[in-house]
Design an enzyme around this catalytic site. Structure first.
Site, mmCIF file in Angstrom:
data_model
loop_
_atom_site.group_PDB
_atom_site.id
_atom_site.type_symbol
_atom_site.label_atom_id
_atom_site.label_comp_id
_atom_site.label_asym_id
_atom_site.label_seq_id
_atom_site.Cartn_x
_atom_site.Cartn_y
_atom_site.Cartn_z
ATOM 1 N N SER A 288 8.078 -1.177 3.968
ATOM 2 C CA SER A 288 8.078 -2.311 2.834
ATOM 3 C C SER A 288 9.420 -2.968 3.132
ATOM 4 O O SER A 288 10.562 -2.335 3.692
ATOM 5 C CB SER A 288 8.274 -1.730 1.395
ATOM 6 O OG SER A 288 8.629 -2.535 0.496
ATOM 7 N N TYR B 23 10.148 4.614 -5.640
ATOM 8 C CA TYR B 23 9.551 3.554 -4.271
ATOM 9 C C TYR B 23 10.558 3.407 -3.378
ATOM 10 O O TYR B 23 10.279 3.588 -2.209
ATOM 11 C CB TYR B 23 8.842 2.484 -4.963
ATOM 12 C CG TYR B 23 8.240 1.526 -4.065
ATOM 13 C CD1 TYR B 23 6.791 2.005 -3.881
ATOM 14 C CD2 TYR B 23 8.684 0.581 -3.651
ATOM 15 C CE1 TYR B 23 6.031 1.312 -2.998
ATOM 16 C CE2 TYR B 23 7.743 -0.236 -2.608
ATOM 17 C CZ TYR B 23 6.455 0.030 -2.194
ATOM 18 O OH TYR B 23 5.752 -0.644 -1.209
HETATM 19 C C1 BGC Z 1 5.620 -3.743 -3.159
HETATM 20 C C2 BGC Z 1 5.279 -4.864 -4.012
HETATM 21 C C3 BGC Z 1 6.160 -5.865 -3.839
HETATM 22 C C4 BGC Z 1 6.614 -6.195 -2.537
HETATM 23 C C5 BGC Z 1 8.095 -7.135 -2.654
HETATM 24 C C6 BGC Z 1 6.245 -4.001 -1.864
HETATM 25 O O1 BGC Z 1 6.551 -3.071 -0.884
HETATM 26 O O2 BGC Z 1 4.691 -2.489 -3.258
HETATM 27 O O3 BGC Z 1 4.993 -4.375 -5.317
HETATM 28 O O4 BGC Z 1 5.834 -7.186 -4.233
HETATM 29 O O5 BGC Z 1 7.233 -4.873 -2.020
HETATM 30 O O6 BGC Z 1 8.933 -7.024 -3.245
#
Ligand code: BGC
Length: 268
Positions: free
Chosen positions: A153, A166
């Site tokens: 991410s 996260y």
């Molecule tokens: C998340 C999303 C978010 C994106 C940008 C991703 O890794 O799961 O919820 O919109 O990152 O912030």
């Protein structure tokens, strides 16, 4: 006939019953791979993806497993090997959010996210790597003995208030991926990550479902549009194919410029 750089290869995509995982499974199939569609709870979602893949003329198999559980991951790999014999491409995609202000975050929320997003990658990678080493290179399908693509991410580099579990999981993915790549390159195993920005899927529905939310989100995306699962699918196909044979230990950001500090376009 479309370009099929993955012809004859077997892939496993975790968390493939919806969102980015479903898009990746479809893209791999369109590129010629047969695909195991792993899911945790949505059998209907997984079967839909299986149907779409078989309509492309490729093989697909839905297998239920919670990637954070060693016994379930073991059973999934056993079933996959019994059906298809081997594996060429693992896409560690399964992931979730359990958002909370830090002061209210429970150990359960922490463990759930680390368990699926990070430990799940450890468990699946472990069994995939053992198979890649056992089999070695099958020159008819690829120059590498195996490929792993981790779904990271933008939050492997962008800190994220209210999402500490996260962001910590994705920061962990970064060095898991790089350390694995360093350790396994001599065995001809390539490991890389794709780091999506905001992709229109159920995980971030609140960020795009109203016009107000979407226009606020777009202030963070210089390229001016939200991403789609197929944007990620194309990047994964490239990292899984021999077109990227000299690429190892890298994170490919597919984010419309989200990591470019967009607020500095007008300030600083
Ligand atoms: C998340 C999303 C978010 C994106 C940008 C991703 O890794 O799961 O919820 O919109 O990152 O912030």
């Amino acid at each position: 006939m479309t370009y099929q750089p993955l012809k004859g290869q077997k892939a496993l995509v975790t968390g493939a019953s919806s969102g980015i995982g479903a898009g990746v499974a479809m893209a791999l199939a369109a590129a010629g791979a047969d695909v195991v569609v792993n899911y945790a709870s949505s059998a209907a979602g997984a079967e839909k993806v299986v149907g779409q893949i078989t309509a492309l003329g490729r093989k697909a198999l839905a297998i239920k497993a919670d990637v954070s559980r060693e016994d379930e991951v073991g059973a999934m790999f056993k079933q996959m090997f019994a059906a298809w014999g081997t594996l060429d491409i693992l896409v560690n995609n399964a992931g979730l959010q359990q958002d909370s202000a830090f002061v209210d975050m429970t150990l359960e929320q922490w463990n759930k996210v680390i368990g699926i997003n990070l430990t799940g990658m450890f468990l699946c990678s472990s069994l995939a790597v053992k198979e890649f080493i056992r089999r070695g290179i099958n020159a008819e399908v690829s120059r590498a003995a195996g490929k792993i693509i981790c779904m990271s991410s933008v939050h492997e580099v962008i800190p994220w208030a209210g999402h500490v579990n996260y962001a910590a999981s994705k920061g962990g993915v970064k060095l898991l991926m790089q350390s694995l790549a360093q350790e396994l390159a001599p065995q001809k195993i390539r490991i890389n990550s794709v780091a999506p920005g905001a992709i229109q899927t159920p995980i971030n529905r609140a960020a795009w479902e109203t016009p107000e939310a979407l226009s606020s989100l777009l202030t963070l995306i210089p390229y001016g549009r939200i991403g789609l699962p197929e944007d990620i699918g194309k990047a994964v196909v490239w990292l899984a194919s021999d077109d990227s044979d000299y690429v190892s230990g890298q994170t490919l950001f597919v984010d419309g410029g989200m990591t470019l500090y967009p607020e500095f376009a007008r300030g600083g």
